[in-house]
Design a protein around this motif. Structure first.
Motif, PDB file in Angstrom:
ATOM      1  N   VAL A  21       0.440  -1.192  -0.143  1.00 55.47           N
ATOM      2  CA  VAL A  21      -0.142  -0.326  -0.381  1.00 55.47           C
ATOM      3  C   VAL A  21       0.874   1.292   0.194  1.00 55.47           C
ATOM      4  O   VAL A  21       0.080   2.421   0.453  1.00 55.47           O
ATOM      5  N   THR A  22       1.958   1.226  -0.718  1.00 51.79           N
ATOM      6  CA  THR A  22       3.179   2.624  -0.437  1.00 51.79           C
ATOM      7  C   THR A  22       2.687   3.360  -0.770  1.00 51.79           C
ATOM      8  O   THR A  22       2.510   4.646  -0.629  1.00 51.79           O
ATOM      9  N   ALA A  23       1.718   3.309  -2.174  1.00 50.14           N
ATOM     10  CA  ALA A  23       1.242   4.435  -3.204  1.00 50.14           C
ATOM     11  C   ALA A  23       0.243   4.912  -2.414  1.00 50.14           C
ATOM     12  O   ALA A  23       0.326   6.148  -2.418  1.00 50.14           O
ATOM     13  N   TYR A  24      -0.297   4.262  -2.131  1.00 55.96           N
ATOM     14  CA  TYR A  24      -2.172   4.995  -1.498  1.00 55.96           C
ATOM     15  C   TYR A  24      -1.396   5.572  -0.068  1.00 55.96           C
ATOM     16  O   TYR A  24      -2.205   6.715  -0.098  1.00 55.96           O
ATOM     17  N   GLU A  25      -0.099   5.413   0.682  1.00 53.91           N
ATOM     18  CA  GLU A  25       0.494   6.195   1.555  1.00 53.91           C
ATOM     19  C   GLU A  25       0.973   7.093   1.599  1.00 53.91           C
ATOM     20  O   GLU A  25       0.713   8.044   2.078  1.00 53.91           O
ATOM     21  N   GLU A  26       1.961   7.202   0.358  1.00 53.32           N
ATOM     22  CA  GLU A  26       2.807   8.165  -0.112  1.00 53.32           C
ATOM     23  C   GLU A  26       1.315   9.357  -0.223  1.00 53.32           C
ATOM     24  O   GLU A  26       2.142  10.045  -0.135  1.00 53.32           O
ATOM     25  N   ALA A  27      -0.198   9.108  -1.363  1.00 51.29           N
ATOM     26  CA  ALA A  27      -0.676   9.363  -1.716  1.00 51.29           C
ATOM     27  C   ALA A  27      -1.131  10.535  -0.621  1.00 51.29           C
ATOM     28  O   ALA A  27      -1.973  11.719  -0.717  1.00 51.29           O
ATOM     29  N   LYS A  28      -1.489  10.194   0.349  1.00 50.17           N
ATOM     30  CA  LYS A  28      -2.376  10.375   1.514  1.00 50.17           C
ATOM     31  C   LYS A  28      -1.528  11.409   2.416  1.00 50.17           C
ATOM     32  O   LYS A  28      -1.421  12.448   2.253  1.00 50.17           O
ATOM     33  N   ALA A  29       0.346  10.993   2.412  1.00 45.80           N
ATOM     34  CA  ALA A  29       1.048  12.175   3.109  1.00 45.80           C
ATOM     35  C   ALA A  29       1.195  13.642   1.849  1.00 45.80           C
ATOM     36  O   ALA A  29       1.174  14.528   2.258  1.00 45.80           O
ATOM     37  N   MET A  30       1.330  13.470   0.674  1.00 46.59           N
ATOM     38  CA  MET A  30       0.923  14.218  -1.007  1.00 46.59           C
ATOM     39  C   MET A  30      -0.119  15.222   0.132  1.00 46.59           C
ATOM     40  O   MET A  30      -0.690  16.473  -0.741  1.00 46.59           O
ATOM     41  N   ALA A  31      -1.128  14.313  -0.220  1.00 42.38           N
ATOM     42  CA  ALA A  31      -2.599  15.100  -0.087  1.00 42.38           C
ATOM     43  C   ALA A  31      -2.733  16.079   1.167  1.00 42.38           C
ATOM     44  O   ALA A  31      -3.660  17.500   1.794  1.00 42.38           O
ATOM     45  N   ARG A  32      -1.878  15.661   2.615  1.00 41.18           N
ATOM     46  CA  ARG A  32      -2.132  16.354   3.203  1.00 41.18           C
ATOM     47  C   ARG A  32      -0.723  17.828   3.199  1.00 41.18           C
ATOM     48  O   ARG A  32      -1.411  18.682   3.246  1.00 41.18           O
ATOM     49  N   ARG A  33      -0.085  17.492   3.055  1.00 43.60           N
ATOM     50  CA  ARG A  33       0.811  18.540   2.678  1.00 43.60           C
ATOM     51  C   ARG A  33       0.272  19.871   1.920  1.00 43.60           C
ATOM     52  O   ARG A  33       0.816  20.197   2.052  1.00 43.60           O
ATOM     53  N   ARG A  34      -0.535  19.139   0.783  1.00 39.21           N
ATOM     54  CA  ARG A  34      -0.993  19.893  -0.423  1.00 39.21           C
ATOM     55  C   ARG A  34      -2.186  20.379   0.127  1.00 39.21           C
ATOM     56  O   ARG A  34      -3.030  21.034  -1.083  1.00 39.21           O
ATOM     57  N   GLU A  35      -2.323  19.963   0.810  1.00 43.45           N
ATOM     58  CA  GLU A  35      -4.427  20.122   2.008  1.00 43.45           C
ATOM     59  C   GLU A  35      -4.744  20.242   0.480  1.00 43.45           C
ATOM     60  O   GLU A  35      -5.910  20.877  -0.317  1.00 43.45           O
ATOM     61  N   ALA A  36      -4.815  18.664  -0.185  1.00 40.15           N
ATOM     62  CA  ALA A  36      -5.237  18.168  -1.947  1.00 40.15           C
ATOM     63  C   ALA A  36      -6.395  17.588  -1.399  1.00 40.15           C
ATOM     64  O   ALA A  36      -6.468  17.333  -0.345  1.00 40.15           O
ATOM     65  N   LYS A  37      -7.809  17.056  -1.539  1.00 39.63           N
ATOM     66  CA  LYS A  37      -8.990  16.444  -1.772  1.00 39.63           C
ATOM     67  C   LYS A  37      -7.627  15.033  -2.455  1.00 39.63           C
ATOM     68  O   LYS A  37      -7.109  14.708  -3.688  1.00 39.63           O
ATOM     69  N   LEU A  38      -8.281  13.626  -1.807  1.00 39.09           N
ATOM     70  CA  LEU A  38      -8.109  12.524  -2.423  1.00 39.09           C
ATOM     71  C   LEU A  38      -9.012  11.428  -2.681  1.00 39.09           C
ATOM     72  O   LEU A  38     -10.114  11.369  -2.202  1.00 39.09           O
ATOM     73  N   LEU A  39      -8.633  11.043  -4.261  1.00 38.64           N
ATOM     74  CA  LEU A  39      -9.658  10.039  -5.379  1.00 38.64           C
ATOM     75  C   LEU A  39      -9.199   9.146  -5.059  1.00 38.64           C
ATOM     76  O   LEU A  39      -7.983   8.848  -5.898  1.00 38.64           O
ATOM     77  N   VAL A  40      -9.116   7.898  -4.142  1.00 38.13           N
ATOM     78  CA  VAL A  40      -8.954   7.075  -4.127  1.00 38.13           C
ATOM     79  C   VAL A  40     -10.060   5.667  -5.396  1.00 38.13           C
ATOM     80  O   VAL A  40     -10.981   5.766  -5.179  1.00 38.13           O
ATOM     81  N   ALA A  41      -9.145   5.490  -6.395  1.00 35.61           N
ATOM     82  CA  ALA A  41      -9.967   4.447  -7.178  1.00 35.61           C
ATOM     83  C   ALA A  41      -9.946   3.540  -6.878  1.00 35.61           C
ATOM     84  O   ALA A  41      -8.419   2.502  -7.509  1.00 35.61           O
ATOM     85  N   ALA A 128      -1.465  10.161 -19.453  1.00 35.69           N
ATOM     86  CA  ALA A 128      -2.511  11.653 -18.778  1.00 35.69           C
ATOM     87  C   ALA A 128      -1.507  12.852 -19.387  1.00 35.69           C
ATOM     88  O   ALA A 128      -0.495  12.829 -19.530  1.00 35.69           O
ATOM     89  N   LYS A 129      -2.357  13.957 -18.719  1.00 32.16           N
ATOM     90  CA  LYS A 129      -2.490  14.342 -19.010  1.00 32.16           C
ATOM     91  C   LYS A 129      -2.234  15.358 -17.090  1.00 32.16           C
ATOM     92  O   LYS A 129      -1.277  16.678 -18.016  1.00 32.16           O
ATOM     93  N   CYS A 130      -1.848  15.094 -16.930  1.00 31.58           N
ATOM     94  CA  CYS A 130      -1.235  15.538 -15.278  1.00 31.58           C
ATOM     95  C   CYS A 130       0.350  15.074 -15.002  1.00 31.58           C
ATOM     96  O   CYS A 130       0.687  13.650 -15.785  1.00 31.58           O
ATOM     97  N   SER A 131       0.731  15.082 -13.627  1.00 33.64           N
ATOM     98  CA  SER A 131       1.636  14.610 -13.450  1.00 33.64           C
ATOM     99  C   SER A 131       1.340  13.565 -12.853  1.00 33.64           C
ATOM    100  O   SER A 131       0.956  12.812 -12.409  1.00 33.64           O
ATOM    101  N   VAL A 132       2.130  12.185 -12.932  1.00 30.78           N
ATOM    102  CA  VAL A 132       2.091  10.920 -12.671  1.00 30.78           C
ATOM    103  C   VAL A 132       3.548  10.802 -11.939  1.00 30.78           C
ATOM    104  O   VAL A 132       4.638  10.963 -12.211  1.00 30.78           O
ATOM    105  N   TYR A 133       3.594  10.862 -10.489  1.00 27.35           N
ATOM    106  CA  TYR A 133       4.373  10.286  -9.663  1.00 27.35           C
ATOM    107  C   TYR A 133       3.609   8.296  -9.025  1.00 27.35           C
ATOM    108  O   TYR A 133       3.129   7.575  -8.780  1.00 27.35           O
ATOM    109  N   VAL A 134       5.035   7.569  -9.930  1.00 29.01           N
ATOM    110  CA  VAL A 134       5.060   6.030  -9.442  1.00 29.01           C
ATOM    111  C   VAL A 134       5.754   5.718  -8.163  1.00 29.01           C
ATOM    112  O   VAL A 134       7.417   5.993  -8.502  1.00 29.01           O
ATOM    113  N   VAL A 135       5.387   4.825  -7.745  1.00 24.80           N
ATOM    114  CA  VAL A 135       6.269   4.880  -6.477  1.00 24.80           C
ATOM    115  C   VAL A 135       6.182   3.313  -6.392  1.00 24.80           C
ATOM    116  O   VAL A 135       6.228   2.505  -6.791  1.00 24.80           O
TER     117      VAL A 135
END
Length: 137
Positions: A21-41, A128-135
């Protein structure tokens, strides 16, 4: 009215989630830092191989809900979504439809050790048109 909040998409392969679940944990940390909404699919196949699953979308919605409950995202606005179809295409399509700012995803199926980048991640990075962070797991 457009929102100033950024949106991070984190696709989760629920068939392999017990392995990594490394990518999910990283996505949560990024969302916290950026005050972003997280869309889990999660992307489910249109035709289930498991004959015990009669309604694929409902089944995977329950699995995703359970995953999020087991891996809480305190302090983060979180939304879940289930799509049916080819994983690589649905991730890109969802990111485009929702105007995602960043995709955070695993590099490959955790069991596949022979590839630098899995075919799904390669497709998403290329299309993808956006940035992609591959974990790496």
């Amino acid at each position: 009215m457009p929102s100033d909040t950024s949106l991070i998409l984190c696709p989760v392969n629920l068939r392999h989630v017990q392995l990594n679940v490394t990518a999910y944990e990283e996505a949560k940390a990024m969302a916290r830092r950026r005050e972003a909404k997280l869309l889990v699919a999660t992307i489910a196949p249109e035709m289930e191989r498991n004959l015990n699953i009669r309604d694929s979308a409902s089944y995977w919605e329950e699995q995703l809900k359970s995953f999020v409950e087991q891996h809480p995202a305190e302090g983060i606005e979180l939304e879940t979504v289930v799509r049916l179809g080819a994983v690589h295409r649905q991730i890109v399509k969802l990111a485009d439809e929702r105007n995602v700012d960043l995709i955070v995803m695993e590099s490959a199926n955790p069991r596949v050790q022979d590839y630098l980048l899995g075919t799904t991640a390669s497709h998403v990075v290329a299309h993808a048109k956006c940035s992609v962070y591959v974990v790496r797991g």
